[in-house]
Design a protein around this motif. Sequence first.
Motif, PDB file in Angstrom:
ATOM      1  N   GLU A   1       0.829  -1.205   0.000  1.00 16.31           N
ATOM      2  CA  GLU A   1       0.000   0.000   0.000  1.00 16.31           C
ATOM      3  C   GLU A   1       0.868   1.261   0.000  1.00 16.31           C
ATOM      4  O   GLU A   1       0.593   2.216  -0.730  1.00 16.31           O
ATOM      5  CB  GLU A   1      -0.946   0.005   1.207  1.00 16.31           C
ATOM      6  CG  GLU A   1      -1.858   1.209   1.283  1.00 16.31           C
ATOM      7  CD  GLU A   1      -2.800   1.353   0.078  1.00 16.31           C
ATOM      8  OE1 GLU A   1      -3.256   2.493  -0.167  1.00 16.31           O
ATOM      9  OE2 GLU A   1      -3.084   0.365  -0.611  1.00 16.31           O
TER      10      GLU A   1
ATOM     11  N   ASN B   1       4.238   5.452  -5.649  1.00 24.57           N
ATOM     12  CA  ASN B   1       4.237   5.294  -7.109  1.00 24.57           C
ATOM     13  C   ASN B   1       3.200   6.219  -7.749  1.00 24.57           C
ATOM     14  O   ASN B   1       3.462   6.849  -8.779  1.00 24.57           O
ATOM     15  CB  ASN B   1       3.948   3.836  -7.461  1.00 24.57           C
ATOM     16  CG  ASN B   1       4.493   3.418  -8.792  1.00 24.57           C
ATOM     17  OD1 ASN B   1       5.327   4.091  -9.398  1.00 24.57           O
ATOM     18  ND2 ASN B   1       4.043   2.263  -9.266  1.00 24.57           N
ATOM     19  N   LYS B   2       2.048   6.330  -7.118  1.00 25.99           N
ATOM     20  CA  LYS B   2       0.989   7.214  -7.621  1.00 25.99           C
ATOM     21  C   LYS B   2       1.423   8.673  -7.525  1.00 25.99           C
ATOM     22  O   LYS B   2       1.267   9.450  -8.476  1.00 25.99           O
ATOM     23  CB  LYS B   2      -0.307   6.980  -6.823  1.00 25.99           C
ATOM     24  CG  LYS B   2      -1.427   7.934  -7.150  1.00 25.99           C
ATOM     25  CD  LYS B   2      -2.027   7.689  -8.502  1.00 25.99           C
ATOM     26  CE  LYS B   2      -3.247   8.559  -8.711  1.00 25.99           C
ATOM     27  NZ  LYS B   2      -3.487   8.860 -10.097  1.00 25.99           N
ATOM     28  N   GLU B   3       2.007   9.038  -6.391  1.00 28.94           N
ATOM     29  CA  GLU B   3       2.397  10.430  -6.174  1.00 28.94           C
ATOM     30  C   GLU B   3       3.520  10.880  -7.121  1.00 28.94           C
ATOM     31  O   GLU B   3       3.461  11.963  -7.681  1.00 28.94           O
ATOM     32  CB  GLU B   3       2.850  10.632  -4.725  1.00 28.94           C
ATOM     33  CG  GLU B   3       3.262  12.048  -4.423  1.00 28.94           C
ATOM     34  CD  GLU B   3       3.688  12.256  -2.984  1.00 28.94           C
ATOM     35  OE1 GLU B   3       4.269  13.314  -2.693  1.00 28.94           O
ATOM     36  OE2 GLU B   3       3.427  11.375  -2.124  1.00 28.94           O
TER      37      GLU B   3
ATOM     38  N   ARG C   1       2.492   1.707  -3.391  1.00 31.23           N
ATOM     39  CA  ARG C   1       1.470   2.116  -4.362  1.00 31.23           C
ATOM     40  C   ARG C   1       1.231   3.619  -4.249  1.00 31.23           C
ATOM     41  O   ARG C   1       1.175   4.330  -5.264  1.00 31.23           O
ATOM     42  CB  ARG C   1       0.158   1.360  -4.138  1.00 31.23           C
ATOM     43  CG  ARG C   1      -0.905   1.686  -5.198  1.00 31.23           C
ATOM     44  CD  ARG C   1      -2.287   1.174  -4.838  1.00 31.23           C
ATOM     45  NE  ARG C   1      -2.833   1.813  -3.650  1.00 31.23           N
ATOM     46  CZ  ARG C   1      -3.311   3.070  -3.593  1.00 31.23           C
ATOM     47  NH1 ARG C   1      -3.307   3.835  -4.663  1.00 31.23           N
ATOM     48  NH2 ARG C   1      -3.786   3.562  -2.467  1.00 31.23           N
ATOM     49  N   LYS C   2       1.125   4.122  -3.036  1.00 32.63           N
ATOM     50  CA  LYS C   2       0.908   5.561  -2.835  1.00 32.63           C
ATOM     51  C   LYS C   2       2.090   6.384  -3.353  1.00 32.63           C
ATOM     52  O   LYS C   2       1.895   7.425  -3.989  1.00 32.63           O
ATOM     53  CB  LYS C   2       0.677   5.864  -1.349  1.00 32.63           C
ATOM     54  CG  LYS C   2      -0.669   5.404  -0.848  1.00 32.63           C
ATOM     55  CD  LYS C   2      -0.823   5.687   0.641  1.00 32.63           C
ATOM     56  CE  LYS C   2      -2.155   5.177   1.148  1.00 32.63           C
ATOM     57  NZ  LYS C   2      -2.283   5.338   2.608  1.00 32.63           N
TER      58      LYS C   2
ATOM     59  N   ARG D   1       4.956   9.000  -9.853  1.00 30.86           N
ATOM     60  CA  ARG D   1       4.981   8.532 -11.248  1.00 30.86           C
ATOM     61  C   ARG D   1       3.593   8.498 -11.869  1.00 30.86           C
ATOM     62  O   ARG D   1       3.439   8.101 -13.017  1.00 30.86           O
ATOM     63  CB  ARG D   1       5.614   7.137 -11.308  1.00 30.86           C
ATOM     64  CG  ARG D   1       7.064   7.138 -10.816  1.00 30.86           C
ATOM     65  CD  ARG D   1       7.673   5.737 -10.784  1.00 30.86           C
ATOM     66  NE  ARG D   1       7.721   5.174 -12.106  1.00 30.86           N
ATOM     67  CZ  ARG D   1       7.450   3.889 -12.365  1.00 30.86           C
ATOM     68  NH1 ARG D   1       7.111   3.056 -11.409  1.00 30.86           N
ATOM     69  NH2 ARG D   1       7.519   3.443 -13.602  1.00 30.86           N
ATOM     70  N   ASP D   2       2.583   8.849 -11.089  1.00 30.02           N
ATOM     71  CA  ASP D   2       1.196   8.824 -11.529  1.00 30.02           C
ATOM     72  C   ASP D   2       0.778   7.432 -12.011  1.00 30.02           C
ATOM     73  O   ASP D   2       0.019   7.282 -12.964  1.00 30.02           O
ATOM     74  CB  ASP D   2       0.938   9.879 -12.616  1.00 30.02           C
ATOM     75  CG  ASP D   2      -0.539  10.239 -12.691  1.00 30.02           C
ATOM     76  OD1 ASP D   2      -1.232  10.137 -11.655  1.00 30.02           O
ATOM     77  OD2 ASP D   2      -0.997  10.596 -13.796  1.00 30.02           O
ATOM     78  N   ILE D   3       1.320   6.402 -11.344  1.00 29.63           N
ATOM     79  CA  ILE D   3       0.963   5.006 -11.620  1.00 29.63           C
ATOM     80  C   ILE D   3       0.332   4.449 -10.351  1.00 29.63           C
ATOM     81  O   ILE D   3       1.002   4.362  -9.312  1.00 29.63           O
ATOM     82  CB  ILE D   3       2.193   4.178 -12.045  1.00 29.63           C
ATOM     83  CG1 ILE D   3       2.788   4.753 -13.331  1.00 29.63           C
ATOM     84  CG2 ILE D   3       1.814   2.705 -12.225  1.00 29.63           C
ATOM     85  CD1 ILE D   3       4.096   4.111 -13.758  1.00 29.63           C
ATOM     86  N   ASP D   4      -0.924   4.069 -10.433  1.00 28.55           N
ATOM     87  CA  ASP D   4      -1.672   3.637  -9.254  1.00 28.55           C
ATOM     88  C   ASP D   4      -1.588   2.126  -9.067  1.00 28.55           C
ATOM     89  O   ASP D   4      -2.592   1.426  -9.065  1.00 28.55           O
ATOM     90  CB  ASP D   4      -3.132   4.097  -9.379  1.00 28.55           C
ATOM     91  CG  ASP D   4      -3.878   3.999  -8.061  1.00 28.55           C
ATOM     92  OD1 ASP D   4      -3.230   3.820  -7.017  1.00 28.55           O
ATOM     93  OD2 ASP D   4      -5.117   4.089  -8.090  1.00 28.55           O
ATOM     94  N   ASN D   5      -0.350   1.629  -8.920  1.00 31.88           N
ATOM     95  CA  ASN D   5      -0.087   0.205  -8.686  1.00 31.88           C
ATOM     96  C   ASN D   5       1.098   0.075  -7.738  1.00 31.88           C
ATOM     97  O   ASN D   5       1.957   0.952  -7.683  1.00 31.88           O
ATOM     98  CB  ASN D   5       0.289  -0.517  -9.992  1.00 31.88           C
ATOM     99  CG  ASN D   5      -0.886  -0.713 -10.903  1.00 31.88           C
ATOM    100  OD1 ASN D   5      -1.978  -1.060 -10.451  1.00 31.88           O
ATOM    101  ND2 ASN D   5      -0.681  -0.484 -12.181  1.00 31.88           N
ATOM    102  N   SER D   6       1.156  -1.061  -7.074  1.00 33.71           N
ATOM    103  CA  SER D   6       2.361  -1.341  -6.294  1.00 33.71           C
ATOM    104  C   SER D   6       3.447  -1.790  -7.274  1.00 33.71           C
ATOM    105  O   SER D   6       3.175  -2.124  -8.428  1.00 33.71           O
ATOM    106  CB  SER D   6       2.088  -2.419  -5.242  1.00 33.71           C
ATOM    107  OG  SER D   6       1.715  -3.623  -5.850  1.00 33.71           O
TER     108      SER D   6
END
Length: 175
Positions: free
Chosen positions: A48, A54-56, A51-52, A58-63
């Motif tokens: 988790e 990565n989202k913040e 994933r957060k 790289r704008d990729i919502d995955n682990s």
Amino acid sequence: MTIYYDNQTDYEFDFDYKKVANDVITKTLLHEQFKYDVEVSITFVNEESIRKINKEYRDIDNSTDVLSFPMIEYDSDYSRISERKEEMYDFLIDVIDIKNPDTDEIILGDIVLCVPVIINQAKEYNHSILREYAFLIVHSMLHLLGFDHIEEDERIIMENKQNQILESLSITRDL
């Protein structure tokens, strides 16, 4: 060399993870002729958390298994680093102030490792957790040193370097 560790998980490796990281980082720096003392941070997180991150960033919502955050901004022509790396590193270090003023070490960057993914990938690839851990540190260190694998030729360069470094440490897939 200074390596900072931040374990945000409850997992305990069954090997000396600090020694392995130190050995892998040292060998990678030697292999790439990076002659400066460095500072690197390694953070261990769960799925988790990565994933957060990565989202913040790289704008990729995955682990994912590992994220690398280099402090040095390199030219996007990675082949130049391979061909003239020592000269390139000298130039970059001279023009960029990325030294820790207390230690005079180059702040190379941050490595974020996802422990559950390391464990799952070790099983999936049928090798040890130690091997997967060492592989991801080599992989991330190469990113911190300016390499990437976006293009096919870049991927081949990185894979060759990863294999050479791990083989020189006797960390092979059959571990």
